[in-house]
Design a protein around this motif. Sequence first.
Motif, short mmCIF file in Angstrom:
data_model
loop_
_atom_site.label_atom_id
_atom_site.label_comp_id
_atom_site.label_asym_id
_atom_site.label_seq_id
_atom_site.Cartn_x
_atom_site.Cartn_y
_atom_site.Cartn_z
N GLN A 87 0.87 -1.18 0.00
CA GLN A 87 0.00 0.00 0.00
C GLN A 87 0.90 1.23 0.00
N HIS A 100 11.51 9.85 2.05
CA HIS A 100 11.11 9.57 3.43
C HIS A 100 11.68 8.22 3.88
N PHE A 101 11.53 7.21 3.04
CA PHE A 101 12.04 5.89 3.45
C PHE A 101 13.56 5.92 3.58
N ILE A 104 14.41 7.10 7.00
CA ILE A 104 14.23 6.18 8.12
C ILE A 104 14.87 4.82 7.81
N ARG B 3 17.98 12.48 9.17
CA ARG B 3 17.24 13.70 9.45
C ARG B 3 16.71 13.64 10.88
N PRO B 6 12.31 12.23 11.62
CA PRO B 6 11.75 12.11 10.27
C PRO B 6 10.24 11.83 10.25
N LEU B 7 9.77 11.05 11.22
CA LEU B 7 8.33 10.71 11.22
C LEU B 7 7.50 11.91 11.65
N LYS B 10 7.39 14.35 8.75
CA LYS B 10 6.51 13.82 7.71
C LYS B 10 5.04 13.98 8.10
N ASP B 14 2.61 16.14 5.86
CA ASP B 14 1.49 15.42 5.23
C ASP B 14 0.14 16.03 5.58
N ARG B 17 -2.64 20.32 4.68
CA ARG B 17 -3.94 20.67 4.10
C ARG B 17 -5.03 20.69 5.17
N SER B 104 -4.87 1.16 6.85
CA SER B 104 -4.68 1.37 5.42
C SER B 104 -3.49 0.57 4.89
N GLY B 105 -2.78 -0.12 5.77
CA GLY B 105 -1.68 -0.97 5.32
C GLY B 105 -0.35 -0.26 5.17
N LEU B 106 -0.32 1.03 5.50
CA LEU B 106 0.92 1.79 5.33
C LEU B 106 1.91 1.56 6.46
N THR B 110 6.37 1.16 7.04
CA THR B 110 7.13 2.08 7.89
C THR B 110 7.89 1.30 8.96
#
Lengths: 341, 266
Positions: A87, A100-101, A104, B3, B6-7, B10, B14, B17, B104-106, B110
């Motif tokens: 996904q 991004h990947f 990390i 960095r 990083p999370l 992000k 993200d 908006r 959502s499977g993301l 990660t």
Amino acid sequence: MTQAIVVEGLRKKFGRREVLHGLDFAVEAGTVFGVIGPNGAGKTTTMRCLLDIIRPSAGTISVLGQDPRRAGTGLRRRIGYLPGELQLENRTTGRRMLDHFAAISGPVEPRYINELADRLNLDLDRQTRKLSKGNKQKLGLLQAFMHRPELLVLDEPTSGLDPLVQQQFHAMVREAVDAGATVFLSSHVLSEVQQAADAVAILRDGDIVTVSTVEALRTAAVRQLKFNAIGTRTDDVGALLARVPGVANVAVRELPADGHAARTVEATASLSGPVQALVQELARLNLTDLVLEEPDLEEAVLTLYAGSDVAESDNTGISDGAAANRSVGAGRNLKEGAHHA
Amino acid sequence: MPRILPLFTKALTDSWRSTLAWALGLTGACMLYLPIYPSIGGSSQMQELINALPPQMTKALNYDQIATGPGYTQATLFGLIGFLLMSMASVGWGAAAVGGDEESGLLELTLAHSVTRVQVVLERALAIVVRVAALSILVFVLVLGLNGPAQLNIDVGHLAGAVLLFAALALLSATAALFVGALTGRKVFGVAAGAAVAVLGYVFNAVGRQSPKVEWLLNLSPYHWAYGNSPVVNGADWGVAAGLLGISAALIVLAAVAMQRRDVGV
């Protein structure tokens, strides 16, 4: 030779349902190890256990010499993982996602990302939601390969890829292995694994049916044989074929005379095992045509599946039992070898 | 190139908006409600109208205090429309941070990288805190800007305290959603938990104020803990602010612990 992955007695229960029933296998460093099995056999669960996404109910796992449960982030930096149900975020581009990947994960050379994207023919600046399934899969592969990991764990890596890209993928796998990496990949189609893998584990319903080399599968596999001969009789041909070990399903008939100068005997049979004995016998005949098909490994695997069923249920009703047994034997030997190495 | 956080970065980038959308919503609410105070809260006709309403209703809506600028701001902005918008924003963020991402499977991909689960929860929680803080500061600035023109006469110190409680109340909903999302891996359960904190808190306050018999409900209402003494009017109870933030911090820790022990994506 060291082992990149050692799994012993791996069990996994989800609630009351046990999906892995004590898996044992080892993957030699610097080789490609393929797991095949139907959907739901436990391939994805096994892979998730290696990444510490899912925790085993019992058994031990060693990945690159470490327990994934305890090793922490350092270990995962050395692994590239492609999930089976990939996904991707929608509102981003491939490049931003890979950035991004990279942040990390291990250090990534930006040039290498571009190189891989060129090889896979992937546009990194398109919005991910507009990518086709194949192109999303390419992005997934890219993020697994881009930090040049020591171990690649790839769940159904070629799913959705067209044949040309699949070739490119197999080349990438070879290069990674040549550079010293180990690859653990899965598929529900054998033909994918046979191109890439040195060793194959067959997984079914949470059990490993056999671990074997592709070569061993090949010798165990059944080939279809068909030939025409002149100057002989059907009985003689039948007797001749009966002398060859591994030949079964013999059918011999005389072809109608029309259009043939001489009396022609046509024979079909299946052959498992080595071809040498057959070739020697056939040399006695005056052949006008001979077809010995490429062994169908798919068939061989199905035979193995069936073989284990039969083994559980009284060893009856199977014509290729010998082939199945031989291959299971070979698999066991290989497994033993791996454990004692 | 490593960095920093990083999370976290992000998660922030993200969500620009949605952060912007909620900021516009809160700006609209301030602009619609506060400038009309002189013609509503301060007018004697309005006061007669409110006096004519059933007292239960005015209590439920906190309209018993809208005769003054600070009371009006407390009741309409912090107590109602702002609370509603802020709760919706923070529940959404909290539920999406881990539970939604897993569903959502993301999250699987990660976690396959070089991050720990605790790090995922903490960095994303921090991103929520920053967003809630940003929206709260925006509200503070807007109210301060309208204070003179709308003749609200709000004490700046009281306003700061009220905004802090406003933020702490939102964070409580957000972290409840985060925790339940991380515990179950399902966004909808996270939303339910976060919304329950906000809605039940509001309802317990509204019902608990009706009569001494049900006053005990007030003790169960985070909304009442924060707004019971009308902080815009009387100044914040700093102990309550610390308590709310403490519970949120504890929920974040629980979310990290829950995440640490679980199979992901099953």
